[in-house]
Enzyme design. Structure first.
Site, PDB file in Angstrom:
ATOM      1  N   HIS A 181    -103.749  46.536   4.066  1.00 31.20           N
ATOM      2  CA  HIS A 181    -104.012  46.392   2.636  1.00 31.20           C
ATOM      3  C   HIS A 181    -105.401  45.780   2.499  1.00 31.20           C
ATOM      4  CE1 HIS A 181     -99.567  46.073   2.856  1.00 31.20           C
ATOM      5  NE2 HIS A 181     -99.560  46.603   1.640  1.00 31.20           N
TER       6      HIS A 181
ATOM      7  N   ASP B 195    -105.484  42.115   3.039  1.00 30.56           N
ATOM      8  CA  ASP B 195    -105.291  41.675   4.425  1.00 30.56           C
ATOM      9  C   ASP B 195    -106.635  41.553   5.128  1.00 30.56           C
ATOM     10  OD1 ASP B 195    -102.531  42.132   3.977  1.00 30.56           O
ATOM     11  OD2 ASP B 195    -102.778  44.221   4.596  1.00 30.56           O
TER      12      ASP B 195
ATOM     13  N   GLU C  88     -95.056  55.615  -0.991  1.00 35.56           N
ATOM     14  CA  GLU C  88     -94.008  55.002  -0.171  1.00 35.56           C
ATOM     15  C   GLU C  88     -92.806  54.648  -1.032  1.00 35.56           C
ATOM     16  OE1 GLU C  88     -93.459  51.005   2.552  1.00 35.56           O
ATOM     17  OE2 GLU C  88     -95.302  52.177   2.724  1.00 35.56           O
TER      18      GLU C  88
ATOM     19  N   HIS D 188     -86.501  50.572   3.658  1.00 35.78           N
ATOM     20  CA  HIS D 188     -86.403  51.001   2.258  1.00 35.78           C
ATOM     21  C   HIS D 188     -85.302  52.045   2.085  1.00 35.78           C
ATOM     22  CE1 HIS D 188     -90.872  49.782   1.394  1.00 35.78           C
ATOM     23  NE2 HIS D 188     -90.090  48.759   1.701  1.00 35.78           N
TER      24      HIS D 188
ATOM     25  N   ASP E 272     -93.123  54.130   8.142  1.00 35.10           N
ATOM     26  CA  ASP E 272     -93.136  52.703   8.421  1.00 35.10           C
ATOM     27  C   ASP E 272     -91.924  52.415   9.301  1.00 35.10           C
ATOM     28  OD1 ASP E 272     -95.380  52.285   6.962  1.00 35.10           O
ATOM     29  OD2 ASP E 272     -94.497  50.925   5.508  1.00 35.10           O
TER      30      ASP E 272
ATOM     31  N   ASP F 242     -85.426  43.282   1.999  1.00 35.12           N
ATOM     32  CA  ASP F 242     -86.319  43.918   2.964  1.00 35.12           C
ATOM     33  C   ASP F 242     -86.659  42.946   4.097  1.00 35.12           C
ATOM     34  OD1 ASP F 242     -87.908  45.865   3.963  1.00 35.12           O
ATOM     35  OD2 ASP F 242     -89.329  45.915   2.311  1.00 35.12           O
TER      36      ASP F 242
ATOM     37  N   ASP G  19     -94.409  48.420  10.308  1.00 32.73           N
ATOM     38  CA  ASP G  19     -94.351  47.536   9.139  1.00 32.73           C
ATOM     39  C   ASP G  19     -93.193  46.566   9.365  1.00 32.73           C
ATOM     40  OD1 ASP G  19     -94.484  46.323   6.705  1.00 32.73           O
ATOM     41  OD2 ASP G  19     -93.806  48.042   5.547  1.00 32.73           O
TER      42      ASP G  19
END
Length: 448
Positions: free
Chosen positions: A109, A112, A240, A279, A304, A315, A347
């Site tokens: 990201h 990040d 996503e 997810h 991911d 999550d 991830d």
């Protein structure tokens, strides 16, 4: 692949290049199944799996949870004289980790990679500085950017969404951030760009104009796509899916929902899905279901790679270790044609009480081995042909005669109805589910 950390401070001392030592090795810092140059079918494991490290969890997560402070004390943060230097040190630590682990890709990201400034212009300046450094490290190591994205969910301004926010000023702010993130992805040669609508949804319909928000999201995505294409981005745009958390309901609930959204707004030619295992679980689906659905709808893109805890309704982002699940996942991916611009991005984060530097390596090693073993089993399933033969036989009544005419659309409804067979045994053919489940286990255990 060069070892970029040579000549720089070493943040993981005592840990060298991770090698494959085979399944009989008891070395926790060695691969048991992942051998990057081993041929599986027509490609190597490296080419099939396209592993990537998640910059955010691996180098940004500090073990904080709602009930306690940070437990991971990162040396690349603690030895910095100012915030920007901390990000520079983190970049060195990341590329040291990538080269020692032996992955080809990473993902990030924008927040990040670089800290947010006081204004959008300052934020862009910070990101541009870090992108230039990342570009140097990519050239030195050969590690590439799988995909980039923008964090449109952490800052308080996004508490009511980004592209779907009821305040136009927030939508404009989100656009500035995405524009800079797309520019960064292009500069770094990223093969994809991901939109994760972390807060693109609602907490209550009582204060939400659902249609207007979806229209705004589609407009935002269309404009971002057009900007990226106009500025040389030739990669894949991903959405996503995630059903909830932090919102009660998110507009990218699952693969089927995303596919319907993309087609409704004419975006299905440019966007695919980046599917996360955790997810899928939160949406009430199996990981395999989401992969198979994406392949069937022609929008499979990237993954991911993680897992959730079925006893937790949120999550947890744990590293994958279940080879039965990775076998089914790799079977779906291979049947979909494999990865093109996508890959397997971890991830996932180490647990709050995993505080040794080696823990981060061991977590990735386990996940990479789990998918490598799954790849081997999936390839055996495909080469053996028993599953494909069974499924083909199960639908064989549609291959010839009236069944074929129905499937091809060459039959009227009244004609179909007139062909209804008599007798109580119609449709009572066994699906052999238990036999097929047992057969999968044989492949997983390596028994041909």
């Amino acid at each position: 692949m060069a070892e970029y950390f040579v000549g720089h401070k070493e943040y993981f001392p005592g840990i060298g290049k991770i090698r494959c030592e085979g399944p009989k090795s008891d070395n926790p810092l060695a691969f048991k199944f992942y051998n990057p140059d081993r041929k599986v079918g027509q490609k190597t494991m490296r080419e099939h799996l396209r592993f990537a490290v998640a910059y955010w969890h691996s180098f940004g997560a500090d073990g904080t949870d709602p009930f306690g402070a940070a437990t991971h004390i990162h040396p690349w943060t603690s030895d910095a004289r100012n915030p920007m230097e901390a990000y520079e040190h983190k970049l060195d630590a990341a590329f040291e980790f990538f080269t020692k682990l032996g992955v080809d890709f990473y993902c990030f990201h924008d927040r990040d990679l670089a800290p947010e400034g006081q204004t959008p212009i300052e934020s862009e300046r910070n990101l541009a500085h870090m992108v230039s450094l990342a570009h140097e490290r990519q050239k030195a190591t050969g590690v590439r950017l799988l995909w980039g994205t923008a964090n449109l969910f952490s800052h308080p301004r996004y508490m009511n969404g980004a592209a779907t926010n009821p305040e136009f000023g927030v939508v404009a702010h989100a656009a500035a951030q995405v524009k800079a993130a797309i520019d960064a992805t292009i500069e770094l040669g990223g093969q994809g760009y991901v939109f994760w609508g972390g807060r693109e949804g609602y907490m209550s319909l009582l204060n939400t104009n659902l249609k207007r928000e979806k229209d705004h999201l589609a407009r935002f995505l269309t404009m971002a796509r057009d900007y990226g294409r106009a500025h040389g981005f030739k990669g894949t745009f991903y959405i996503e899916p995630k059903p909830m958390e932090p919102m009660k309901h998110q507009y990218d609930f699952d693969v089927e929902t995303v596919a319907g959204f993309l087609r409704a707004y004419g975006l299905d030619k440019d966007f695919r899905v980046n599917i996360e295992a955790n997810h899928a679980e939160l949406a009430g689906h199996d990981f395999q279901h989401e992969l198979e659905t994406a392949a069937a709808l022609g929008i499979f893109g990237s993954v991911d790679a993680n897992r959730g805890d079925p006893r937790n309704g949120w999550d947890t982002d744990q590293f994958p270790i279940n080879v039965y699940d990775t076998t089914l996942a790799m079977l779906a991916i291979l049947r979909a044609g494999g990865f093109t611009t996508g890959g397997l991005n971890f991830d996932a984060k180490i647990r709050r009480n995993s505080v040794d530097p080696a823990d981060l390596f061991e977590a990735h090693i386990g996940g990479m081995d789990a998918f490598a073993a799954g790849l081997l089993a999936a390839q055996r399933i495909i080469e053996d042909g028993k599953f494909d033969a069974f499924v083909s036989q199960r639908y064989s009544s549609f291959d010839t005669g009236d069944g074929k005419r129905f499937e091809d659309g060459r039959m009227k409804f009244e004609e179909l109805a007139a062909l209804a067979p008599a007798g109580p045994d119609v449709g009572r053919t066994s699906g052999k589910q238990e036999r097929l489940e047992n057969l999968i286990m044989q492949y997983v255990l390596g028994v041909e």
